[in-house]
Write an enzyme that holds these catalytic residues in place. Structure first.
Site, mmCIF file in Angstrom:
data_model
loop_
_atom_site.group_PDB
_atom_site.id
_atom_site.type_symbol
_atom_site.label_atom_id
_atom_site.label_comp_id
_atom_site.label_asym_id
_atom_site.label_seq_id
_atom_site.Cartn_x
_atom_site.Cartn_y
_atom_site.Cartn_z
ATOM 1 C CE LYS A 114 -4.169 -1.862 0.341
ATOM 2 N NZ LYS A 114 -5.253 -1.641 -0.639
ATOM 3 C CG ASP A 132 -4.297 -0.720 -3.873
ATOM 4 O OD1 ASP A 132 -4.597 0.284 -4.554
ATOM 5 O OD2 ASP A 132 -5.147 -1.423 -3.294
ATOM 6 C CD GLU A 171 -5.679 -2.986 -6.675
ATOM 7 O OE1 GLU A 171 -6.828 -3.103 -6.238
ATOM 8 O OE2 GLU A 171 -4.737 -3.752 -6.354
ATOM 9 C CG ASP A 204 -9.889 -1.662 -6.510
ATOM 10 O OD1 ASP A 204 -11.077 -2.026 -6.625
ATOM 11 O OD2 ASP A 204 -9.272 -1.778 -5.438
ATOM 12 C CE LYS A 228 -10.830 -4.744 -4.218
ATOM 13 N NZ LYS A 228 -10.376 -3.559 -3.446
#
Length: 365
Positions: free
Chosen positions: A162, A191, A219, A244, A268
């Site tokens: 992250k 991400d 991402e 995403d 997702k």
């Protein structure tokens, strides 16, 4: 084969360690659990964790949508009228994708049980095992390096790092510290959770590329609504860019792919509204020759089992991010997908294979 009952439960499970991204910090995993029962006794399970910074859903809104809107719309509908049933679910209210996802999971669980097949086989049957990454929360560089090394010792070969919370100098230090800690054989994906603007993203990713940090993908580098920014970043870096938060619906997938605003898509269930719309997204991506990841929110093995069956059913879903249950202090699920380190094994029994769920110390069967 009609939907006879729909029950709702609420759970809260502490995390082993706070989960931190550019968007939020989570210490307790809260979820709405859905149990669907048919008139001939089939039981299906679903789950919806509220993720208000992404989906806009809260515990209260998910519960209200399921109990007061979705339940009246589908009770009495035959499970065998598959298109009718799933269409009713998607059309009975606008938005509320997490609530729809929880019920959609439970319905698909029942459908696959009726067919006598594990859900992944019912959906396509590409494989019965998966390999997940593990997420390194955004923290000071040395803490992230220590966490990354621990996850590698636990057997994880791919880490999702992250970034995007501070300036790019700090993000580069974070990534460098992680790479130094785990060596060159471990796959790193980043991400940013919308943490950069387009020009900052290009500058940051370019510097990481020049430093030889070997990033598999980045991402959602920019704001979910900034599709032009996504397009700009995708066109100006060598590292593949994955959408995403920009991707909720099949319509979003079409727009992203037509614009060439992403190289990869992260599906997702909580964003898509369940397995059926997620399959629509996956099929659009396949038509464009684009590979997909299936990811998750902070979920128990109920939601992850459903997402894993989706991922295992399609050949062009090449990556998964299903580490959430491993972050929880308790496992409330009997049955379902199993973990051996980073390896995930899907059940051979029909449906999701979930036998019981522990709600506040009592097993619900």
């Amino acid at each position: 084969m009609k939907i006879a009952r729909l029950e709702v439960f609420q759970t809260a499970i502490p995390l082993k360690k706070p989960f931190k991204t550019a968007l939020r910090t989570v210490t307790i995993a809260e979820s709405i659990i859905v149990k669907v029962t048919t008139d001939d006794g089939l039981i299906g399970w679903g789950e919806a964790p509220p993720t208000h910074v992404i989906t806009g859903d809260s515990l209260a809104s998910v519960r209200y949508a399921v109990e007061n809107v979705i339940k009246p719309a589908i009770i009495g509908t035959s499970l065998l009228e598959r298109d009718v049933l799933l269409e009713k679910l998607q059309r009975c209210l606008i938005g509320n994708t997490s609530a729809k996802a929880a019920v959609d999971m439970a319905l698909h669980d029942c459908m696959a049980q009726y067919a006598g097949m594990p859900l992944y086989q019912f959906l396509g049957g590409a494989r019965d095992t998966l390999e997940t990454d593990f997420t390194v929360s955004v923290n000071p560089p040395q803490e992230m390096a220590a966490d990354a090394a621990a996850y590698v010792r636990d057997g994880f070969k791919t880490l999702k790092v992250k970034v995007g919370k501070d300036d790019i100098e700090t993000d580069i230090k974070r990534l460098q510290a992680v790479r130094d800690a785990v060596g060159s054989d471990i796959t790193l994906r980043l991400d940013a959770n919308q943490g950069w603007d387009a020009k900052t993203a290009v500058r940051a990713i370019g510097r990481m590329e020049d430093a030889g940090l070997t990033i598999e993908l980045v991402e959602q580098p920019v704001s979910a609504s900034d599709l032009s920014g996504m397009q700009y970043v995708t066109a100006h870096v060598q590292t593949p860019i994955m959408a995403d938060e920009s991707l909720f619906s099949p319509q979003d997938a079409l727009k992203l792919l037509e614009m060439r605003a992403a190289d990869l898509l992260n599906i997702k269930l909580m964003k898509a509204g369940g397995i059926q719309p997620a399959l629509d997204i996956a099929r659009i991506a396949r038509a464009y020759g684009v590979a997909c990841m299936v990811g998750c929110m902070i979920e128990s093995r109920i939601g992850i089992s459903a997402a894993a069956h989706l991922a295992a059913s399609q050949q062009h879903i090449t990556r998964v991010d299903f580490d959430a249950p491993l972050m929880l202090r308790e496992d409330i699920v009997t049955g379902g997908v199993r973990y051996e380190g980073s390896r995930m094994m899907l059940n051979a029994s029909p449906g999701l294979g979930i036998l019981a769920v522990d709600v506040h110390g009592e097993k619900v069967i």
